[in-house]
Design a protein around this motif. Structure first.
Motif, short mmCIF file in Angstrom:
data_model
loop_
_atom_site.label_atom_id
_atom_site.label_comp_id
_atom_site.label_asym_id
_atom_site.label_seq_id
_atom_site.Cartn_x
_atom_site.Cartn_y
_atom_site.Cartn_z
N GLY A 1 97.71 18.80 42.99
CA GLY A 1 99.06 19.35 43.14
C GLY A 1 99.17 20.63 42.32
O GLY A 1 98.48 20.80 41.32
N LEU A 2 100.06 21.53 42.74
CA LEU A 2 100.23 22.80 42.01
C LEU A 2 100.65 22.56 40.57
O LEU A 2 100.18 23.22 39.66
N ALA A 3 101.58 21.62 40.39
CA ALA A 3 102.10 21.39 39.04
C ALA A 3 100.95 20.91 38.15
O ALA A 3 100.83 21.31 36.98
N GLN A 4 100.07 20.09 38.73
CA GLN A 4 98.95 19.55 37.97
C GLN A 4 97.97 20.67 37.60
O GLN A 4 97.48 20.75 36.47
N ALA B 1 108.64 28.65 38.66
CA ALA B 1 108.42 29.27 39.98
C ALA B 1 107.39 28.46 40.76
O ALA B 1 107.52 28.24 41.97
N ILE B 2 106.37 27.99 40.07
CA ILE B 2 105.31 27.20 40.71
C ILE B 2 105.88 25.87 41.21
O ILE B 2 105.59 25.44 42.33
N ALA B 3 106.70 25.24 40.39
CA ALA B 3 107.28 23.95 40.79
C ALA B 3 108.17 24.11 42.02
O ALA B 3 108.14 23.28 42.93
N GLU B 4 108.94 25.20 42.07
CA GLU B 4 109.79 25.43 43.24
C GLU B 4 108.93 25.63 44.49
O GLU B 4 109.22 25.11 45.56
N ALA B 5 107.84 26.41 44.33
CA ALA B 5 106.95 26.66 45.48
C ALA B 5 106.32 25.35 45.94
O ALA B 5 106.20 25.08 47.13
N ASP B 6 105.92 24.54 44.97
CA ASP B 6 105.28 23.26 45.28
C ASP B 6 106.25 22.37 46.06
O ASP B 6 105.90 21.72 47.04
N LEU B 7 107.51 22.38 45.63
CA LEU B 7 108.53 21.56 46.27
C LEU B 7 108.72 22.00 47.72
O LEU B 7 108.79 21.19 48.64
#
Length: 696
Positions: free
Chosen positions: A568-571, A615-621
């Protein structure tokens, strides 16, 4: 009001109370998460079929669903058993065929006699140049044309449940909606142009066109808001109940904090200063603190946490910091010890490792108040651990700790304040859904002196180049992490992947250079491997994702993530944050396996383009949806039926402020709107919340 209000009884009765639903069929519905008529109201059509009446099938784009008036012509029974029974029909401009299989006797002769007029509706396909409607969905006399909806809703189904049954069952459920007073704020309702609940439910189940199926149609938006509002009222009630618990006012004079600040080589960021102020203000109030400290990788949460702990000591009490694993607890100890020495406070650690007389001595010192600050794992929950005067409990990495443990920790200290820390930037919409009961402080600036990290994408075909690069870095005295891919679900295969990579790197780079840590190792071995890497006895650490949270090795400047496209991106963002902690320029190599899909490449490029975790978390979502982002099952994020957290984050924010205002104006929900809101809570199965009102 302790029981469900009577007007709602029919909506919560057994499904077999609905016309057309027998005891057998009733047992199939739970597969669709439908247990009562009430659930049918929120099971909305997922698409629709246009059944508007046309004059002819001629020139229609086929295959397609069409509805036309026809005159019945000649019947052509099948030549052999089980063959097709054909009926020739004529519309205004052309002729075509109705086709039935398994026709019995003269059934169709009686149903569709030659010369009769009928409205037929169904899927028409070309077969040998002749349009055919196989098994029409509808074939009714002209006077019954109104029974065919012009736009027919299509529902999600499961084995044994047909569209017809769903249509009938949802209509029956809609008829059970009682008269209910409005629970939405009148100003909000007018501004949004929302209908009443009953009207919205009827409209959502009877879409007139495709646009009525979108999340932004007023009927659906209203129902989504009802779900979000009920959920936010529940969280606001939990928050209110939590706040009503008497806390203790802890006020420090700041002298210990000042000692530490004076000794720091840099000034704290504005975000850090703001967070410390918010936390100390909460601690000074007589209500219990229930705050979330959310910070991106490397935003300096540790300093904020330590300042809060010092405030507890200045106020004459003790503080505890809990980490999910022993490695992280020890790391907190290493990071905080120099600060504690500067401040002149006694800091100790308590983990499952402490045994016998040494443990007894620590417990005695803790109970006397000689140990002012304690760092530990969940071992501090054990019954024999007693504090002299616990004022503040800090929980690190919330998602490893359930709400239940949060409460247990609160019980340890008579009314201790609670601060939860997480290094996972959570998009605002999810933070509201998951932590809506807490107040949130966000660290969104990086402390000075943090090195930017260069992120590169490399295909696994270039493995040898990557290993050469490691060799050069090791020769310069640098250290590297190598994270192995997540293979399937089984930990055994993760283990094999890690061990294979470990052996291969050891063969190339030399004995004693490479360490290994994975989830299946005994705790002591894991600790030993981590410690060897921290002390630079090994230069490369091969790991499964065990290392994603918190390990701090300033000398490590290269992070290799193998098969990065499976994470995952967050990871990945967390993993990248393990380097760039010291003086050296750092690199993160994301290795992917070809062929990489477009979305896979897009995700990795998001990471290459920014180091901003939010920003990454929003994109991941946006790319993955709520469920995948945090594994909905254990994340505490509710599953809504109508509301969509990604697309309706704005509605969620409105619902949160509305719920808080409603409870501020009417804490026990006794007023007119309060009573209506109680009905909403029952309707939305928020029985927990009802208990909170009666308890509060």
């Amino acid at each position: 009001m302790t029981g469900r209000p009577e007007p709602l009884f029919p909506l919560f009765a057994g499904l077999e109370t609905l016309p057309g639903v027998g005891p057998k069929t009733a047992q199939l519905f739970p597969q669709l998460r439908i247990d009562a008529p009430r659930d049918l109201l929120f099971t909305l059509p997922q698409s629709g079929i246009d059944r508007a009446l046309r004059t002819t099938v001629k020139d229609a784009s086929l295959p397609g669903t069409l509805t036309v008036a026809v005159t019945i012509g000649a019947h052509q029974p099948p030549r052999n058993k089980g063959g097709a029974y054909r009926i020739h029909v004529m519309d205004e401009q052309t002729s075509f065929q109705l086709v039935y299989f398994h026709a019995r006797g003269d059934y169709w002769k009686r149903q569709l006699p030659e010369g009769a007029r009928r409205i037929v509706s169904g899927r028409v396909e070309l077969f040998d140049g002749i349009p055919q409607m196989v098994h029409p969905d509808h074939a009714v006399p002209e006077e019954e044309a109104a029974d065919i909806p012009a736009f027919e809703p299509v529902y999600p189904l499961t084995g044994g449940i047909t569209q017809k049954l769903m249509y009938k069952a949802t209509r029956a459920a809609l008829d059970l909606i009682p008269d209910m007073a409005e629970w939405i704020d009148p100003g909000q309702k007018d501004q949004a142009g929302w209908p009443d609940f009953a009207a919205a439910a009827h409209a959502a189940h009877a879409p007139q066109s495709l646009s009525d199926l979108s999340a932004t149609s007023v009927a659906r938006e209203r129902l989504a808001y009802d779900e979000l509002l009920a959920h936010q009222i529940t969280l606001a009630l939990a928050r209110q109940t939590e706040r009503r618990k008497p806390g203790r006012a802890t006020t420090g004079d700041g002298h210990l904090q000042q000692r530490v600040l004076d000794a720091l080589p840099y000034a704290p960021t504005g975000a850090q200063t703001r967070a410390v102020a918010e936390i100390t203000q909460d601690m000074a109030s007589t209500q219990r603190m229930n705050r979330l400290l959310q910070g991106d990788v490397g935003a300096g949460k540790t300093l904020v946490a330590f300042m809060a702990l010092l405030c507890a000591v200045e106020g004459g009490g003790q503080g505890v910091l809990m980490a999910p694993t022993e490695i992280l607890a020890r790391q907190h100890l290493q990071a905080l010890r120099p600060l504690a020495e500067t401040a002149g406070v006694v800091l100790e650690i308590l983990t499952g490792r402490d045994k016998g007389s040494e443990r007894q001595a620590k417990l005695a010192a803790l109970a006397r108040g000689d140990i002012q600050l304690l760092v530990g794992t969940h071992a501090v929950f054990q019954a024999d651990v007693a504090f002299h005067d616990l004022r503040l409990a800090i929980v690190d990495e919330q998602h490893r700790f359930g709400v239940r443990q949060r409460l247990e920790l609160g019980r340890k200290g008579q009314r201790a304040d609670v601060l939860v820390m997480t290094a996972t930037p959570i998009p605002r919409s999810l933070a509201l859904a998951q932590y809506g009961d807490m107040d949130v402080s966000v660290l969104d600036e990086k402390p000075p002196g943090r090195q930017p990290i260069k992120t590169a994408l490399v295909s696994t075909d270039r493995m040898d180049e990557v290993i050469d690069r490691l060799r050069a870095a090791i020769a310069e005295g640098r250290q590297c992490y190598w994270v192995c891919p997540l293979v399937e679900e089984s930990e055994v295969s993760d283990l094999i992947a890690a061990e294979d990579r470990f052996k291969r790197l050891r063969a190339v780079l030399g004995e004693g250079v490479v360490g290994l840590v994975h989830g299946q190792m005994a705790l002591a071995d894991k600790d030993a491997a981590m410690r060897a890497f921290q002390l630079a006895e090994t230069q490369v650490l091969v790991a499964t994702t065990v290392i994603e949270v918190g390990v701090d090795v300033p000398n490590a400047t290269i992070m290799v993530v193998e098969r990065a496209e499976t994470f995952g991106l967050a990871q990945l963002h967390q993993l990248r944050g393990r380097v760039g902690r010291g003086q050296g320029a750092s690199t993160c190599l994301l290795m992917y396996q070809n062929p990489l899909s477009d979305t896979g490449r897009h995700r990795l490029e998001v990471l290459r383009g920014t180091e901003d975790g939010f920003a990454i978390a929003e994109a991941d979502l946006k790319m993955r949806g709520t469920g995948d982002l945090i594994g909905t099952a254990q994340s505490g994020v509710p599953r809504f039926r109508v509301a969509d957290l990604e697309k309706q984050a704005g509605l969620l924010a409105v619902a949160q402020s509305d719920a808080r205002k409603l409870l501020h104006d009417d804490p026990t929900l006794q007023g007119d709107r309060g009573q209506a809101a109680r009905l909403l809570l029952w309707l939305m199965r928020q029985d927990e919340a009802i208990r909170l009102i009666s308890v509060g």
